[in-house]
Enzyme design. Sequence first.
Site, PDB file in Angstrom:
ATOM      1  N   ARG A 248       0.789  -1.223   0.000  1.00 32.14           N
ATOM      2  CA  ARG A 248       0.000   0.000   0.000  1.00 32.14           C
ATOM      3  C   ARG A 248       0.829   1.284   0.000  1.00 32.14           C
ATOM      4  NH1 ARG A 248      -5.607   0.320   0.928  1.00 32.14           N
ATOM      5  NH2 ARG A 248      -6.420  -1.294  -0.414  1.00 32.14           N
TER       6      ARG A 248
ATOM      7  N   HIS B 136      16.043  -9.911   5.249  1.00 34.27           N
ATOM      8  CA  HIS B 136      16.721 -10.348   4.026  1.00 34.27           C
ATOM      9  C   HIS B 136      16.493  -9.277   2.957  1.00 34.27           C
ATOM     10  CE1 HIS B 136      17.729 -14.089   1.393  1.00 34.27           C
ATOM     11  NE2 HIS B 136      18.071 -12.989   0.764  1.00 34.27           N
TER      12      HIS B 136
ATOM     13  N   ARG C  82      16.668  -7.505  -0.362  1.00 35.11           N
ATOM     14  CA  ARG C  82      17.012  -7.956  -1.721  1.00 35.11           C
ATOM     15  C   ARG C  82      17.263  -6.737  -2.594  1.00 35.11           C
ATOM     16  NH1 ARG C  82      16.105 -13.547  -2.437  1.00 35.11           N
ATOM     17  NH2 ARG C  82      14.961 -14.418  -0.691  1.00 35.11           N
TER      18      ARG C  82
ATOM     19  N   GLU D 279      20.423 -11.356   6.273  1.00 36.05           N
ATOM     20  CA  GLU D 279      20.733 -12.398   5.301  1.00 36.05           C
ATOM     21  C   GLU D 279      20.835 -11.778   3.919  1.00 36.05           C
ATOM     22  OE1 GLU D 279      17.449 -15.649   6.819  1.00 36.05           O
ATOM     23  OE2 GLU D 279      17.126 -14.597   4.948  1.00 36.05           O
TER      24      GLU D 279
ATOM     25  N   HIS E  16      14.188 -22.270   6.999  1.00 37.43           N
ATOM     26  CA  HIS E  16      13.405 -22.394   5.764  1.00 37.43           C
ATOM     27  C   HIS E  16      12.312 -23.429   5.928  1.00 37.43           C
ATOM     28  CE1 HIS E  16      12.502 -21.282   1.718  1.00 37.43           C
ATOM     29  NE2 HIS E  16      13.532 -20.470   1.738  1.00 37.43           N
TER      30      HIS E  16
HETATM   31  N1  PXP Z   1      16.836 -18.661   6.157  1.00 32.99           N
HETATM   32  C1  PXP Z   1      17.091 -18.111   4.950  1.00 32.99           C
HETATM   33  C2  PXP Z   1      18.517 -18.036   4.486  1.00 32.99           C
HETATM   34  C3  PXP Z   1      16.057 -17.588   4.170  1.00 32.99           C
HETATM   35  O1  PXP Z   1      16.333 -17.026   2.987  1.00 32.99           O
HETATM   36  C4  PXP Z   1      14.747 -17.651   4.658  1.00 32.99           C
HETATM   37  C5  PXP Z   1      13.637 -17.052   3.851  1.00 32.99           C
HETATM   38  O2  PXP Z   1      13.849 -15.687   3.680  1.00 32.99           O
HETATM   39  C6  PXP Z   1      14.529 -18.230   5.909  1.00 32.99           C
HETATM   40  C7  PXP Z   1      15.586 -18.740   6.633  1.00 32.99           C
HETATM   41  C8  PXP Z   1      13.166 -18.307   6.527  1.00 32.99           C
HETATM   42  O3  PXP Z   1      12.364 -19.173   5.768  1.00 32.99           O
HETATM   43  P1  PXP Z   1      10.802 -19.198   6.007  1.00 32.99           P
HETATM   44  O4  PXP Z   1      10.280 -17.868   5.580  1.00 32.99           O
HETATM   45  O5  PXP Z   1      10.337 -20.327   5.123  1.00 32.99           O
HETATM   46  O6  PXP Z   1      10.578 -19.460   7.463  1.00 32.99           O
END
Ligand code: PXP
Length: 237
Positions: A18, A43, A45, A70, A190
């Site tokens: 938004r 993270h 990007r 990250e 992840h």
């Molecule tokens: N670790 C890394 C390196 C990732 O890129 C991500 C996703 O951004 C995660 C952990 C977290 O994954 P999820 O969003 O599936 O919990």
Amino acid sequence: MTRLSVNINKLATLRNARGGNNPDVVGWAVEIERMGAQGITVHPRPDERHIRRADVRELKKVATTEFNIEGYPNAEFIDLVMEVKPHQVTLVPDPPGVLTSNAGWDAKADGAFLRPVVARFKAAGIRTSLFMGTDAEQIAAAKETGTDRIELYTEPYALHFSKDRDGAVAPFAIAAKYASSLGLGVNAGHDLDLQNLRHFHLNVPGLAEVSIGHALMCDALRFGMENTVGLYLRELR
Ligand code: PXP
């Protein structure tokens, strides 16, 4: 103790839909820490489609727990991390434009690229972690880069969990033991969720930290954020 680091990318995705500041990503990070999470992960990007570089700078000012950034270590990312100096940087081999991280490093092939990057962050007092699969030779190659930790890429565990939870976790338990024997700390992340987290935690020795985003934010829609953070923390007890 295994620390819960909450990945707040999805809150930024919602905000960006938004254009205003709702939800307030920085304010939520403070709330999530107050609710008991022991870390905040972002993270950023290159396309800033969720977390923006400006968010990262603001988050560092307010974070009272472990701040983990990250990303793929291109020049822009390295500069941002060196400026912000989080507690931890997790390097992921994401090609630009990928939807989400979908593989660990090929540390055998990328060792020469990673070594100076890891050294630079460590010299600045930032703990380093490399996103890795469970292959032993790859973990040994990760160790050669000088990294402090690895983060095990847990999507394969999550995918196989419902059919064969013990078979799914076994390679991660072996990989974690091996990494620890080399002196590496072990994180994981992840696709961890309320169904599969406890089994992972109970079976993977020496897990320092899990980083969880997508499922936790989805659960927060149902249970509310405070309850959800509490539920994830309970799985790690
Ligand atoms: N670790 C890394 C390196 C990732 O890129 C991500 C996703 O951004 C995660 C952990 C977290 O994954 P999820 O969003 O599936 O919990």
